[in-house]
Design a protein around this motif. Structure first.
Motif, short mmCIF file in Angstrom:
data_model
loop_
_atom_site.label_atom_id
_atom_site.label_comp_id
_atom_site.label_asym_id
_atom_site.label_seq_id
_atom_site.Cartn_x
_atom_site.Cartn_y
_atom_site.Cartn_z
N MET A 93 -96.82 27.59 41.94
CA MET A 93 -96.41 28.77 41.42
C MET A 93 -95.88 28.48 40.11
SD MET A 93 -97.14 31.44 43.29
CE MET A 93 -96.25 32.69 42.38
N GLY A 94 -95.54 27.18 39.80
CA GLY A 94 -94.87 26.72 38.54
C GLY A 94 -93.34 26.84 38.54
N TYR A 95 -92.63 27.16 39.59
CA TYR A 95 -91.33 27.29 39.57
C TYR A 95 -90.53 25.67 39.68
CZ TYR A 95 -91.22 32.16 40.67
OH TYR A 95 -91.30 33.43 40.43
N LEU A 96 -89.64 25.58 38.82
CA LEU A 96 -88.92 23.91 38.75
C LEU A 96 -88.03 24.08 39.83
CD1 LEU A 96 -88.89 24.10 34.86
CD2 LEU A 96 -90.63 22.83 36.37
N ASP A 97 -87.64 22.82 40.17
CA ASP A 97 -86.49 22.53 41.25
C ASP A 97 -85.29 22.79 40.55
OD1 ASP A 97 -84.96 21.64 43.19
OD2 ASP A 97 -85.60 19.90 43.31
N ASN A 98 -84.43 23.55 41.03
CA ASN A 98 -82.87 23.59 40.10
C ASN A 98 -81.89 23.29 41.16
OD1 ASN A 98 -81.53 24.21 37.97
ND2 ASN A 98 -81.46 26.49 38.57
N GLY A 99 -82.14 22.14 42.05
CA GLY A 99 -81.32 21.77 42.87
C GLY A 99 -80.99 22.51 44.22
N VAL A 100 -79.86 22.14 45.14
CA VAL A 100 -79.64 22.54 46.35
C VAL A 100 -78.23 23.15 46.42
CG1 VAL A 100 -79.70 22.19 48.72
CG2 VAL A 100 -81.41 21.29 47.34
N THR A 101 -77.94 24.53 46.88
CA THR A 101 -76.61 24.60 47.11
C THR A 101 -76.33 25.08 48.68
OG1 THR A 101 -77.16 26.84 46.58
CG2 THR A 101 -76.22 25.64 44.80
N THR A 102 -75.23 24.99 48.92
CA THR A 102 -74.73 25.30 50.53
C THR A 102 -74.16 26.64 50.41
OG1 THR A 102 -74.04 22.94 50.81
CG2 THR A 102 -73.44 24.71 52.51
N VAL A 103 -74.69 27.47 51.26
CA VAL A 103 -74.40 28.97 51.57
C VAL A 103 -73.98 29.08 53.08
CG1 VAL A 103 -75.83 29.75 49.38
CG2 VAL A 103 -76.75 29.90 51.68
N ALA A 104 -73.25 30.30 53.07
CA ALA A 104 -73.08 30.71 54.39
C ALA A 104 -73.94 31.56 55.02
CB ALA A 104 -71.42 31.14 54.65
N ARG A 105 -74.46 31.56 56.05
CA ARG A 105 -75.43 32.19 56.80
C ARG A 105 -74.96 32.35 58.38
NH1 ARG A 105 -81.42 30.48 56.37
NH2 ARG A 105 -80.86 31.07 54.27
N GLU A 106 -74.70 33.70 58.53
CA GLU A 106 -73.86 33.65 59.79
C GLU A 106 -72.91 32.88 60.23
OE1 GLU A 106 -77.21 33.75 62.87
OE2 GLU A 106 -78.43 35.34 61.67
N GLY A 107 -72.09 32.55 59.24
CA GLY A 107 -70.66 31.95 59.38
C GLY A 107 -70.85 30.39 59.36
N ARG A 108 -72.22 29.83 59.10
CA ARG A 108 -72.45 28.54 59.24
C ARG A 108 -73.08 28.17 57.92
NH1 ARG A 108 -75.24 26.83 64.69
NH2 ARG A 108 -73.72 25.37 64.54
N PRO A 109 -72.59 26.90 57.28
CA PRO A 109 -73.28 26.47 56.07
C PRO A 109 -74.81 26.11 56.21
CG PRO A 109 -71.88 24.78 56.92
CD PRO A 109 -71.62 25.89 58.10
N VAL A 110 -75.75 26.38 55.42
CA VAL A 110 -76.83 26.22 55.53
C VAL A 110 -77.44 25.99 53.88
CG1 VAL A 110 -77.71 27.20 57.31
CG2 VAL A 110 -77.79 28.47 55.12
N ALA A 111 -78.25 24.65 53.82
CA ALA A 111 -78.59 24.31 52.37
C ALA A 111 -79.63 25.51 51.88
CB ALA A 111 -79.46 23.02 52.49
N HIS A 112 -79.54 25.75 50.61
CA HIS A 112 -80.36 26.64 49.93
C HIS A 112 -81.03 25.96 48.64
CE1 HIS A 112 -81.52 30.82 48.50
NE2 HIS A 112 -81.12 30.19 47.15
N SER A 113 -82.19 26.09 48.65
CA SER A 113 -83.05 25.60 47.49
C SER A 113 -83.00 26.65 46.40
CB SER A 113 -84.45 25.07 47.88
OG SER A 113 -84.62 23.99 48.93
N ASN A 114 -82.82 25.84 45.25
CA ASN A 114 -82.49 26.93 44.02
C ASN A 114 -83.89 26.50 43.17
OD1 ASN A 114 -80.07 28.20 44.42
ND2 ASN A 114 -79.47 26.13 44.50
N TYR A 115 -84.50 27.31 42.52
CA TYR A 115 -85.71 27.36 41.73
C TYR A 115 -85.47 28.05 40.43
CZ TYR A 115 -87.85 25.46 45.67
OH TYR A 115 -88.13 24.70 46.90
N LEU A 116 -86.17 27.50 39.24
CA LEU A 116 -86.15 28.28 37.99
C LEU A 116 -87.57 28.11 37.40
CD1 LEU A 116 -84.05 28.78 35.55
CD2 LEU A 116 -84.51 26.38 34.98
#
Length: 60
Positions: free
Chosen positions: A1-24
């Motif tokens: 698709m051409g999106y560039l990796d823009n890091g990983v952040t931690t977000v809360a999902r159902e009260g638990r931290p999960v890694a979220h991949s960011n793209y640009l």
């Protein structure tokens, strides 16, 4: 698709931290991908309603 990796952040999902991949997608990258895949697409990519969207997103 051409999106560039823009890091990983931690977000809360159902009260638990999960890694979220960011793209640009930059304008330059979009143009590169579009040109490289123009033959596969069969037609140029056209965007409609961009100005209206920009106006709607501007702070009032």
């Amino acid at each position: 698709m051409g999106y560039l990796d823009n890091g990983v952040t931690t977000v809360a999902r159902e009260g638990r931290p999960v890694a979220h991949s960011n793209y640009l997608m930059t304008r330059e990258r979009f143009d590169e991908v579009r040109e490289a895949n123009l033959a596969l697409l069969g037609a140029p990519v056209e965007l409609e309603g961009v100005e209206a969207l920009r106006a709607a997103l501007e702070p009032s």
